[in-house]
Design an enzyme around this catalytic site. Structure first.
Site, PDB file in Angstrom:
ATOM      1  N   TRP A 172      -0.189  -7.760  -1.384  1.00 55.85           N
ATOM      2  CA  TRP A 172      -1.127  -6.827  -2.035  1.00 55.85           C
ATOM      3  C   TRP A 172      -1.462  -7.374  -3.416  1.00 55.85           C
ATOM      4  CZ3 TRP A 172      -2.947  -1.511  -1.563  1.00 55.85           C
ATOM      5  CH2 TRP A 172      -2.848  -1.009  -0.257  1.00 55.85           C
ATOM      6  N   TYR A 197       6.790  -2.554  -0.793  1.00 57.24           N
ATOM      7  CA  TYR A 197       7.793  -1.690  -0.150  1.00 57.24           C
ATOM      8  C   TYR A 197       8.698  -2.497   0.783  1.00 57.24           C
ATOM      9  CZ  TYR A 197       9.702   2.594   1.860  1.00 57.24           C
ATOM     10  OH  TYR A 197      10.546   3.599   2.244  1.00 57.24           O
ATOM     11  N   VAL A 226       3.112  -6.645  -6.917  1.00 59.07           N
ATOM     12  CA  VAL A 226       2.231  -6.086  -7.949  1.00 59.07           C
ATOM     13  C   VAL A 226       1.791  -4.709  -7.475  1.00 59.07           C
ATOM     14  CG1 VAL A 226       0.040  -6.348  -9.164  1.00 59.07           C
ATOM     15  CG2 VAL A 226       1.443  -8.371  -8.681  1.00 59.07           C
ATOM     16  N   ILE A 233      -0.219  -1.285  -8.376  1.00 61.56           N
ATOM     17  CA  ILE A 233      -1.241  -0.774  -9.301  1.00 61.56           C
ATOM     18  C   ILE A 233      -1.514   0.688  -8.957  1.00 61.56           C
ATOM     19  CG2 ILE A 233      -3.608  -1.045 -10.158  1.00 61.56           C
ATOM     20  CD1 ILE A 233      -3.365  -4.049  -9.449  1.00 61.56           C
ATOM     21  N   SER A 277      -4.999   6.787  -6.837  1.00 58.86           N
ATOM     22  CA  SER A 277      -5.284   8.192  -7.138  1.00 58.86           C
ATOM     23  C   SER A 277      -4.268   9.155  -6.521  1.00 58.86           C
ATOM     24  CB  SER A 277      -6.699   8.535  -6.667  1.00 58.86           C
ATOM     25  OG  SER A 277      -6.829   8.160  -5.317  1.00 58.86           O
ATOM     26  N   THR A 278      -3.307   8.618  -5.759  1.00 60.07           N
ATOM     27  CA  THR A 278      -2.294   9.502  -5.160  1.00 60.07           C
ATOM     28  C   THR A 278      -0.923   9.189  -5.759  1.00 60.07           C
ATOM     29  OG1 THR A 278      -1.699   7.981  -3.386  1.00 60.07           O
ATOM     30  CG2 THR A 278      -3.584   9.438  -2.979  1.00 60.07           C
ATOM     31  N   HIS A 307       1.411   7.619  -4.248  1.00 59.26           N
ATOM     32  CA  HIS A 307       1.999   6.469  -3.570  1.00 59.26           C
ATOM     33  C   HIS A 307       2.712   5.526  -4.530  1.00 59.26           C
ATOM     34  CE1 HIS A 307       1.571   5.618   0.680  1.00 59.26           C
ATOM     35  NE2 HIS A 307       1.901   4.379   0.392  1.00 59.26           N
TER      36      HIS A 307
HETATM   37  N1  RBF Z   1       1.805  -2.585  -1.976  1.00 57.97           N
HETATM   38  C1  RBF Z   1       1.845  -3.296  -3.108  1.00 57.97           C
HETATM   39  O1  RBF Z   1       2.564  -4.308  -3.183  1.00 57.97           O
HETATM   40  N2  RBF Z   1       1.099  -2.926  -4.209  1.00 57.97           N
HETATM   41  C2  RBF Z   1       0.307  -1.828  -4.212  1.00 57.97           C
HETATM   42  O2  RBF Z   1      -0.347  -1.565  -5.225  1.00 57.97           O
HETATM   43  C3  RBF Z   1       0.279  -1.042  -3.024  1.00 57.97           C
HETATM   44  N3  RBF Z   1      -0.466   0.097  -2.993  1.00 57.97           N
HETATM   45  C4  RBF Z   1      -0.500   0.828  -1.851  1.00 57.97           C
HETATM   46  C5  RBF Z   1      -1.275   1.986  -1.811  1.00 57.97           C
HETATM   47  C6  RBF Z   1      -1.335   2.735  -0.636  1.00 57.97           C
HETATM   48  C7  RBF Z   1      -2.171   3.992  -0.635  1.00 57.97           C
HETATM   49  C8  RBF Z   1      -0.639   2.312   0.521  1.00 57.97           C
HETATM   50  C9  RBF Z   1      -0.710   3.115   1.803  1.00 57.97           C
HETATM   51  C10 RBF Z   1       0.144   1.178   0.466  1.00 57.97           C
HETATM   52  C11 RBF Z   1       0.234   0.411  -0.695  1.00 57.97           C
HETATM   53  N4  RBF Z   1       0.990  -0.739  -0.745  1.00 57.97           N
HETATM   54  C12 RBF Z   1       1.032  -1.468  -1.906  1.00 57.97           C
HETATM   55  C13 RBF Z   1       1.660  -1.268   0.468  1.00 57.97           C
HETATM   56  C14 RBF Z   1       3.116  -0.841   0.590  1.00 57.97           C
HETATM   57  O3  RBF Z   1       3.926  -1.566  -0.320  1.00 57.97           O
HETATM   58  C15 RBF Z   1       3.637  -1.118   2.018  1.00 57.97           C
HETATM   59  O4  RBF Z   1       3.342  -2.448   2.390  1.00 57.97           O
HETATM   60  C16 RBF Z   1       3.030  -0.193   3.066  1.00 57.97           C
HETATM   61  O5  RBF Z   1       3.155   1.155   2.665  1.00 57.97           O
HETATM   62  C17 RBF Z   1       3.712  -0.378   4.446  1.00 57.97           C
HETATM   63  O6  RBF Z   1       5.100  -0.114   4.345  1.00 57.97           O
END
Ligand code: RBF
Length: 166
Positions: free
Chosen positions: A27, A62, A85, A87, A90-91, A93
């Site tokens: 991401w 995650y 990283v 960032i 709006s929720t 999360h």
């Molecule tokens: N993963 C990141 O590494 N950085 C993020 O900024 C990030 N923002 C997310 C926002 C949303 C709404 C969702 C659903 C996931 C985001 N993830 C982000 C992914 C998260 O770390 C993970 O890969 C997924 O939730 C699947 O377990």
């Protein structure tokens, strides 16, 4: 002279006996790529052998804690640098992931007995993230470099398994 930041390390460490993992999320890839490059550059400067720097990826931050544990075991690492990283959107999360990941990475070190560096940026804006990866000229330096230096120093000083290899 800046007050914040890592500052001078107390000696030039020799990481030539270390095996180091870099595990990065995908991401926010532009920022991730710069951070990974910075970490790698510093590891090489501190004499970690290129063949002893193992780079793998996960989809998002995650996934970093579980895959860090697996990577340490799979490659018998002396230290791992999980890089992500996050960032703010709006929720809620962002808050949940930041909280869960930082706690899981801290806990992992005690469970597994190998140092885990905190290479996760938790930013309110994209610009904050870019600045911390050295992508905005004249702003901040690349934090990946600090994580590379932290990894070598921490593994050499504190990893219980390193002495066996020297
Ligand atoms: N993963 C990141 O590494 N950085 C993020 O900024 C990030 N923002 C997310 C926002 C949303 C709404 C969702 C659903 C996931 C985001 N993830 C982000 C992914 C998260 O770390 C993970 O890969 C997924 O939730 C699947 O377990």
């Amino acid at each position: 002279m800046a007050v914040k930041g890592l500052g001078q390390i107390d000696q030039e460490y020799d990481g030539s006996n270390l095996k180091v993992g870099i595990l990065h999320a995908r991401w926010n890839k532009e920022v991730i790529d710069a951070l990974v490059e910075g970490a790698q550059k510093r590891l090489l400067e501190l004499k970690v052998k290129p063949e002893n720097i193992i780079i793998e990826s996960v989809p998002g931050s995650y996934e970093l804690p579980f895959a860090s544990a697996a990577m340490i075991k799979k490659h018998k690492l002396d230290v791992v640098i999980p890089i992500g990283v996050l960032i703010k959107g709006s929720t809620m999360h962002f808050e949940y992931i930041c909280d869960a990941v930082s706690k899981a990475l801290m806990d992992l070190q005690f469970k597994i007995g190998v140092p885990v560096i905190f290479g996760v940026l938790t930013c309110m804006t994209e610009e904050q993230a870019q600045a911390r990866a050295g992508l905005i000229p004249g702003k901040m330096h690349n934090h990946g470099e600090d994580w590379g230096a932290c990894a070598v120093e921490t593994a050499l000083k504190w990893s219980p398994y390193v002495e066996r290899k020297i």
